[in-house]
Structure formats: C-alpha cells, structure tokens
Design a protein around this motif. Sequence first.
Motif, PDB file in Angstrom:
ATOM      1  N   PRO A 131      -3.446  -6.991  -2.702  1.00 42.09           N
ATOM      2  CA  PRO A 131      -2.152  -7.531  -2.251  1.00 42.09           C
ATOM      3  C   PRO A 131      -1.169  -6.452  -1.815  1.00 42.09           C
ATOM      4  CG  PRO A 131      -2.435  -7.800  -4.632  1.00 42.09           C
ATOM      5  CD  PRO A 131      -3.741  -7.343  -4.090  1.00 42.09           C
ATOM      6  N   SER A 134      -1.350  -1.231   2.453  1.00 42.98           N
ATOM      7  CA  SER A 134      -0.530  -0.911   3.624  1.00 42.98           C
ATOM      8  C   SER A 134      -1.232  -1.458   4.852  1.00 42.98           C
ATOM      9  CB  SER A 134      -0.437   0.600   3.810  1.00 42.98           C
ATOM     10  OG  SER A 134       0.483   1.143   2.956  1.00 42.98           O
ATOM     11  N   ILE A 135      -0.522  -1.449   5.984  1.00 44.07           N
ATOM     12  CA  ILE A 135      -1.197  -1.868   7.209  1.00 44.07           C
ATOM     13  C   ILE A 135      -1.906  -0.685   7.836  1.00 44.07           C
ATOM     14  CG2 ILE A 135       0.156  -3.881   7.874  1.00 44.07           C
ATOM     15  CD1 ILE A 135       1.720  -1.817   9.685  1.00 44.07           C
ATOM     16  N   PHE A 136      -2.951  -0.982   8.573  1.00 46.00           N
ATOM     17  CA  PHE A 136      -3.700  -0.003   9.357  1.00 46.00           C
ATOM     18  C   PHE A 136      -4.048   1.241   8.536  1.00 46.00           C
ATOM     19  CE2 PHE A 136      -0.972  -2.310  12.477  1.00 46.00           C
ATOM     20  CZ  PHE A 136      -1.985  -3.149  12.900  1.00 46.00           C
ATOM     21  N   ASP A 206      -3.041 -21.727   0.972  1.00 46.30           N
ATOM     22  CA  ASP A 206      -1.973 -21.020   0.267  1.00 46.30           C
ATOM     23  C   ASP A 206      -1.887 -19.531   0.612  1.00 46.30           C
ATOM     24  OD1 ASP A 206      -4.448 -20.812  -0.882  1.00 46.30           O
ATOM     25  OD2 ASP A 206      -3.768 -20.925  -2.952  1.00 46.30           O
ATOM     26  N   ASN A 208      -2.907 -16.647   3.944  1.00 39.32           N
ATOM     27  CA  ASN A 208      -3.350 -16.569   5.341  1.00 39.32           C
ATOM     28  C   ASN A 208      -3.459 -15.104   5.757  1.00 39.32           C
ATOM     29  OD1 ASN A 208      -4.126 -17.536   7.815  1.00 39.32           O
ATOM     30  ND2 ASN A 208      -2.051 -17.930   8.550  1.00 39.32           N
ATOM     31  N   MET A 210      -4.472 -11.452   7.356  1.00 37.87           N
ATOM     32  CA  MET A 210      -4.742 -11.008   8.722  1.00 37.87           C
ATOM     33  C   MET A 210      -6.111 -10.317   8.762  1.00 37.87           C
ATOM     34  SD  MET A 210      -1.990 -12.066  10.054  1.00 37.87           S
ATOM     35  CE  MET A 210      -1.865 -11.387  11.691  1.00 37.87           C
ATOM     36  N   PHE A 242      -5.180  -8.116  15.879  1.00 35.99           N
ATOM     37  CA  PHE A 242      -5.332  -8.684  14.533  1.00 35.99           C
ATOM     38  C   PHE A 242      -4.984 -10.157  14.635  1.00 35.99           C
ATOM     39  CE2 PHE A 242      -1.461  -6.174  15.113  1.00 35.99           C
ATOM     40  CZ  PHE A 242      -0.496  -7.173  15.110  1.00 35.99           C
ATOM     41  N   TYR A 288      -6.087 -11.651   0.756  1.00 39.69           N
ATOM     42  CA  TYR A 288      -5.266 -10.488   1.094  1.00 39.69           C
ATOM     43  C   TYR A 288      -5.824  -9.727   2.300  1.00 39.69           C
ATOM     44  CZ  TYR A 288      -4.051 -11.492  -3.759  1.00 39.69           C
ATOM     45  OH  TYR A 288      -3.695 -12.121  -4.909  1.00 39.69           O
ATOM     46  N   LEU A 291      -6.274  -4.246   6.832  1.00 39.83           N
ATOM     47  CA  LEU A 291      -6.331  -3.845   8.242  1.00 39.83           C
ATOM     48  C   LEU A 291      -6.526  -2.332   8.323  1.00 39.83           C
ATOM     49  CD1 LEU A 291      -3.399  -5.971   9.750  1.00 39.83           C
ATOM     50  CD2 LEU A 291      -5.800  -6.572   9.569  1.00 39.83           C
TER      51      LEU A 291
ATOM     52  N   SER B  32       4.562  -9.964  17.695  1.00 45.60           N
ATOM     53  CA  SER B  32       3.646 -10.375  16.620  1.00 45.60           C
ATOM     54  C   SER B  32       3.519  -9.190  15.682  1.00 45.60           C
ATOM     55  CB  SER B  32       2.275 -10.764  17.172  1.00 45.60           C
ATOM     56  OG  SER B  32       1.632  -9.628  17.676  1.00 45.60           O
ATOM     57  N   ASP B  33       3.278  -9.460  14.427  1.00 48.19           N
ATOM     58  CA  ASP B  33       3.113  -8.340  13.509  1.00 48.19           C
ATOM     59  C   ASP B  33       1.906  -8.553  12.603  1.00 48.19           C
ATOM     60  OD1 ASP B  33       3.867  -9.783  11.206  1.00 48.19           O
ATOM     61  OD2 ASP B  33       5.983  -9.326  11.473  1.00 48.19           O
ATOM     62  N   PRO B  34       1.436  -7.486  11.993  1.00 48.25           N
ATOM     63  CA  PRO B  34       0.203  -7.593  11.212  1.00 48.25           C
ATOM     64  C   PRO B  34       0.374  -8.292   9.866  1.00 48.25           C
ATOM     65  CG  PRO B  34       0.953  -5.320  11.287  1.00 48.25           C
ATOM     66  CD  PRO B  34       1.912  -6.098  12.101  1.00 48.25           C
ATOM     67  N   TRP B  35       1.509  -8.926   9.656  1.00 45.49           N
ATOM     68  CA  TRP B  35       1.687  -9.698   8.417  1.00 45.49           C
ATOM     69  C   TRP B  35       1.686 -11.198   8.694  1.00 45.49           C
ATOM     70  CZ3 TRP B  35       4.651  -5.510   9.872  1.00 45.49           C
ATOM     71  CH2 TRP B  35       4.381  -4.336   9.182  1.00 45.49           C
ATOM     72  N   GLY B  36       1.691 -11.563   9.965  1.00 46.32           N
ATOM     73  CA  GLY B  36       1.571 -12.983  10.305  1.00 46.32           C
ATOM     74  C   GLY B  36       2.887 -13.663  10.659  1.00 46.32           C
ATOM     75  N   ALA B 112       3.128 -10.784  -2.814  1.00 46.23           N
ATOM     76  CA  ALA B 112       1.968 -11.182  -2.005  1.00 46.23           C
ATOM     77  C   ALA B 112       0.936 -11.947  -2.822  1.00 46.23           C
ATOM     78  CB  ALA B 112       1.329  -9.949  -1.388  1.00 46.23           C
ATOM     79  N   ASP B 119       2.633 -16.079   1.677  1.00 47.29           N
ATOM     80  CA  ASP B 119       2.333 -16.427   3.067  1.00 47.29           C
ATOM     81  C   ASP B 119       3.606 -16.838   3.804  1.00 47.29           C
ATOM     82  OD1 ASP B 119       1.001 -17.146   5.382  1.00 47.29           O
ATOM     83  OD2 ASP B 119       0.502 -19.152   4.666  1.00 47.29           O
ATOM     84  N   GLN B 123       5.342 -15.023   7.032  1.00 45.71           N
ATOM     85  CA  GLN B 123       5.531 -15.741   8.309  1.00 45.71           C
ATOM     86  C   GLN B 123       6.988 -15.728   8.772  1.00 45.71           C
ATOM     87  OE1 GLN B 123       3.609 -19.471   9.088  1.00 45.71           O
ATOM     88  NE2 GLN B 123       2.127 -19.145   7.466  1.00 45.71           N
ATOM     89  N   LEU B 128       5.739  -6.456   2.627  1.00 43.66           N
ATOM     90  CA  LEU B 128       5.603  -5.627   1.434  1.00 43.66           C
ATOM     91  C   LEU B 128       6.385  -4.318   1.616  1.00 43.66           C
ATOM     92  CD1 LEU B 128       3.958  -4.952  -1.239  1.00 43.66           C
ATOM     93  CD2 LEU B 128       2.370  -3.802   0.287  1.00 43.66           C
ATOM     94  N   ASP B 130       6.593  -1.114   1.681  1.00 44.56           N
ATOM     95  CA  ASP B 130       5.705   0.040   1.730  1.00 44.56           C
ATOM     96  C   ASP B 130       6.177   0.927   2.887  1.00 44.56           C
ATOM     97  OD1 ASP B 130       2.563   0.926   1.275  1.00 44.56           O
ATOM     98  OD2 ASP B 130       3.192   1.123   3.353  1.00 44.56           O
ATOM     99  N   GLU B 132       4.725   2.831   5.074  1.00 46.14           N
ATOM    100  CA  GLU B 132       4.031   2.698   6.361  1.00 46.14           C
ATOM    101  C   GLU B 132       4.440   1.416   7.067  1.00 46.14           C
ATOM    102  OE1 GLU B 132       2.373   5.150   7.778  1.00 46.14           O
ATOM    103  OE2 GLU B 132       3.004   6.225   5.984  1.00 46.14           O
ATOM    104  N   ASN B 133       4.600   0.341   6.284  1.00 48.21           N
ATOM    105  CA  ASN B 133       5.019  -0.939   6.858  1.00 48.21           C
ATOM    106  C   ASN B 133       6.403  -0.806   7.493  1.00 48.21           C
ATOM    107  OD1 ASN B 133       2.682  -1.817   5.707  1.00 48.21           O
ATOM    108  ND2 ASN B 133       3.615  -3.159   4.188  1.00 48.21           N
ATOM    109  N   TRP B 136       6.309   1.170  10.715  1.00 53.21           N
ATOM    110  CA  TRP B 136       5.707   0.389  11.806  1.00 53.21           C
ATOM    111  C   TRP B 136       6.769  -0.497  12.444  1.00 53.21           C
ATOM    112  CZ3 TRP B 136       4.837  -4.534  13.597  1.00 53.21           C
ATOM    113  CH2 TRP B 136       3.801  -4.721  14.509  1.00 53.21           C
TER     114      TRP B 136
END
Lengths: 319, 291
Positions: A131, A134-136, A206, A208, A210, A242, A288, A291, B32-36, B112, B119, B123, B128, B130, B132-133, B136
């Motif tokens: 959970p 980090s991304i990428f 519940d 979703n 990526m 993604f 979770y 990416l 769009s972002d990598p978290w949805g 999360a 979720d 959306q 999160l 973080d 790096e997030n 970005w």
Amino acid sequence: MSEEKTKRVLIIGIVGGLAQITARLLLQNHPEWEVVGIDSRDTKKIQAIKGLKTITMKYSRGNFEKLFREQSFDVIYHLARFSHASLGAENLTKRLELSVMGTNRILDMGLRFGVKKIIVLSTYHVYGALPDNSIFLPEDSPLKASIQYPELLDVVEMDQIATNFMWKYQKKIEVVVLRPSNIIGNQIKNTMSRYLKNHLALRPIDYNPMFQFIHEFDMASVLMRSAEELPIGIYNVATDDFVSLRKALEVVGVKGIPFAMAAAGPLNKVLNKMNIKIPDYLIDYLKYSCLISNKELKKHLGENFYRFNMEESLKLLRA
Amino acid sequence: MLDQLGLGLNEQEKAKKQLIFTRLKERYRNYSDPWGFNLGTVEKALSVLLPIYSRYFKVRVFGAENIKDEPYIFVSNHTGQIPIDGALITLATALETNPPRILHSMVERFMAKFPFLGDFSAQTGSILGDRENCKWLLKKKESILVFPEGVRGISKSTSHFYELQQFTNGFYRIALSTKTKILPVTVVGAEEMFPLVVHARKAGKALGLPTLPISANLFPLPSPIDIYFGEPIDLPENLDAEAQDKDIRPHVYEIENVIKKQLEHGLENKREFLEPLKRPVEMISKLKDLL
C-alpha cells in the motif's frame, strides 16, 4: 552446404509462449544466428519454428554440462520461470529447487563454458504490491516481495542470485536481468492474461490498483534486442502507460464478478481448508499498485521501443 | 437520499457546481495520474460535499486572492481527529479560487489499506504522502497539500487543541528540489468537530492505526470552519534540497510562525459554536421559542 552461423543462442524454457515468440523474432531478424531451445516439458508439442532446434531434457546438472560442453553458446536466454499460479506455498521447496538452484546452475555453467551473455527473465513482482509503494519504482528499489510473502521467496532469490552473479563476474560474462511488468497476450498462458480474459474474474469493487501491461510481442522484442543492445545491468520493462484494473477489464470486454477484496483474505483461509490454494500475494496485487520506471531501458532502446500501447495490448486480448 | 436528508444541492449550489465543474473539466480533460484520478468521481464528490461544505460547516475562506494560477505546496495546520480539514481545503481551492483547481492532498500511508476509502481518495486526487509522488505532481505543475505536523497534529486530545506541533522538514526539501513556492494555510474550527476526545494510542497501534481517538460524538459536529490562505512564500536561492537540517530548519520555522500567527488571528475571529452548549438553559428556551 549450410552457411556458417555467427552466433549460437540457447533459449531455456522454449515451451513457454514468450520463449517461442522470442525464438521466431531472433531467427527472423538474425538468420545468421543458430537458435536452440530446451525445455523439461515435451518440446514436440510446440509448433515448428523454421530454423529452431529443440531439445527435451531434464534441467539436471549433468544434462546442462553435456549440452554446454557439446555446443558452445554465445548467448543464453533464461526464460524458465516456474509459475506460481498452479502451486501453493507448500511447494516452495520444489520451486526453490527449480527456480533458484536451476538459475544458479545455468549461471555457473555459462561462466565455466565461456558464454558471452546471459539474459535472465525476472519479474516486477520482486518489488511487491504494497500500500505504500512509490510510483514508478526504479531498479534499485528494495525487493520487498519476500518480506511480505514468503511464497515469493524463490522469485526474489532468483533475481538476487542473478544480480549478485552479474556484479561479481562482470569482467568475465555479461548478465542482463529483465524485470517486466505484466506481460499479456494470446500466446502466453500466464496468470494475468488468463485473469483478464476470464469472464468469471473477480473484479474488485473496493480497490482499483493501477497496472502496467506489455504485449508479448513487445516483450519478446526487448528480449531479442537485449542480446546486442543492453549492457550489463538490471532493467525494468514497461510501457509509458498505466491503467486501473477495472478499466483494463472494461477494455478487454470482461465484466467479471464484482467482489470486495477486503473479504478475499478471510475467504482464502476457508478455501485453503477446502484445499483450494490461492496465493495470498496475488490478492494484494489486485489491491495495491506496483508501477515501475522504464527510464533505464529507454536509455538503450530509445523512447519508442514498443509497438503496442497499453490499450492496443488489452484490445488484442479480445481476439 | 441526500435530498431527503436535506443535504441535496439547492438551486444556487447546483449552478455553482455546474460552473466549477465545467472549468475543472477544461483544465483536467487530458490529465491522468498513476493513482487513478477520475473527473467523474470528482463531480460526484462535489455534489455530495458542496452542501456539507457550505451549509453544514459554513466554510468561510480568507485570502483566496493570494492564490495565483501556478503550482504551490499548500502547507497547513492539521486538526480535527479525521482529515476533514484536508477535504475542506481541497474544496475551497476548487470552489473559491480562480481558476479552480484540484489540490492533491497527501494522505497517510495507512489510508491506501482502507477498502473503498483509499480508492475514492485516489480518484479525487489525494495521494500517498511520498516524496517521489509529490515531485511527480509538482513537475506536472499540479499543487499539493501537505500537513507537516502529520498524525501528531490531527490526533490531539481536547486539552491540546490548536497547539501547533513542530513541522517536519520533508516538504521544504521537496519545495527546494522542485522550486515550488509555499502557500501557508490555516484552518480554524475543525478541532470543535470532536470537542471531547482522548487518544488510545496503544490500542490504535494494535489495530494498525497511528492512534485511536475516543470521542463523545461519533460524527463531526457542525463547527463553522474558517480557512485562511496566506501570501506565497518564496524560497531562498542559495539553499539546495540536500542542505543540512540546521540550514533548512529556520525556513521551516518561519512558515510555522506564519501559520501560528494566522491561527491566533483566526481564533480571535472564530464563530462561536460550542458557546450555546455551555448555556443549556438559554438553549432550551431558544428551542421552546422555535417549537
């Protein structure tokens, strides 16, 4: 009279769909190379590929020694990863033997018998679906999968054995470790491709997460190009796109069964008692995101290293 | 259902929502972002939250004119036991600033894990917390909302309400590395949503939560909220993101002080909410008059 081959390539795990596409690409693009495919499964079952020599053999030390001694290979593709979907946690010993010891054996033989390059297919699963990811994630991110899930120990171990070997013997042999995101396609029969095509797939309501998907053809293309274009190192393999899991199912045209993943853990415990084994880690990959960054790969293969974008890859699964 | 509860949008709110959403759609059509992130969910959230924002919490915004059309790191005090303050600041930047924007609020790591909630927050643009997030988003010219007090800020017992906790330095390093201005924010009124509360931290940890607030009320009371947006704070040119803590700390302390002053000013001008509860006789007679 047969023309002289300039490079001898060995593909381990040739019965796998990805290995067969890779073999085709190699032979099409490098007709001057000789390609040999081996597998412990029956290689006669696979469709004939012009120019490909196949051998069915048990992955034992003796068999490998004989093979390596008799045929001096320049490049080895180690694509023989053991599927987790069909096995429960109690088979960890068996998987460790096949994946970890097998990898060790292949690397060791490669070094002993003068192989120039070994390309090892690992997976993005080594990073873990957590959970707080980090991304990428770049390639130097910690491999947390086995901390959370002991049943992924063999996957992480195999990756680490390859990377340790890579640095230790970097002056003697080139090793490339590839960590692809979810490979999908109609020829490979991995868990994700089957899940996305299954109308009874559980569709999380519940969560979703990526996902990144790469088409089997593009993955095979990366494997092919690795032989000449990727220097020693670890490379994540993913496209730039993604997509959320629900959207991915929608693009493929699968409605699935709406399911609260929060109930999956307790349900799995009941199923385990009924001897239906679903690895716990797979549940978390549907909850979770994990990416990965493709920056390192792009440095060597260029920006447009793939032919199919994510949407196209998913739509091709409909076929 | 919201209409039946009297929480549906009235005509004025419907018009406002329509106007804001049209402008948000123009701005985020290709985002769009990598978290949805999902514009459709943002629209639904606006319908539900707008009456709560304007009629339940009666939010007043001060200093919206300080926010220009550029990315910022919004830095706020954190109060109120549950992160409603974050949602209200995010709504304020969508509803009261020009142009309207989706402010990406940084949420705690445990968020999360929650089914549905994790979720939903992703959306609607929350992510999160973080580094790096954050980087970005800032590189994409988006603005983020951080609470450098962390859980220590939000989880205060009644006796410590409005005591600003020491800020952590992380947000300032992110600001330096992305060259993003800081915009101080102060929320007043959120502590009174749960006026009587104690924290069972050990029990919370056993449940995998940073703390477990035990409150006299289960739902937040309709305490009027004031949100103050301060003037943007420029970054020093001679400091880089890898500077030592001793060099970063004075700048973070300066931001803490700005928010502390805003907080003092806000508390002086706060609309009284609990006062009637302290005067039960007067309240009962008012109720009698109403009946």
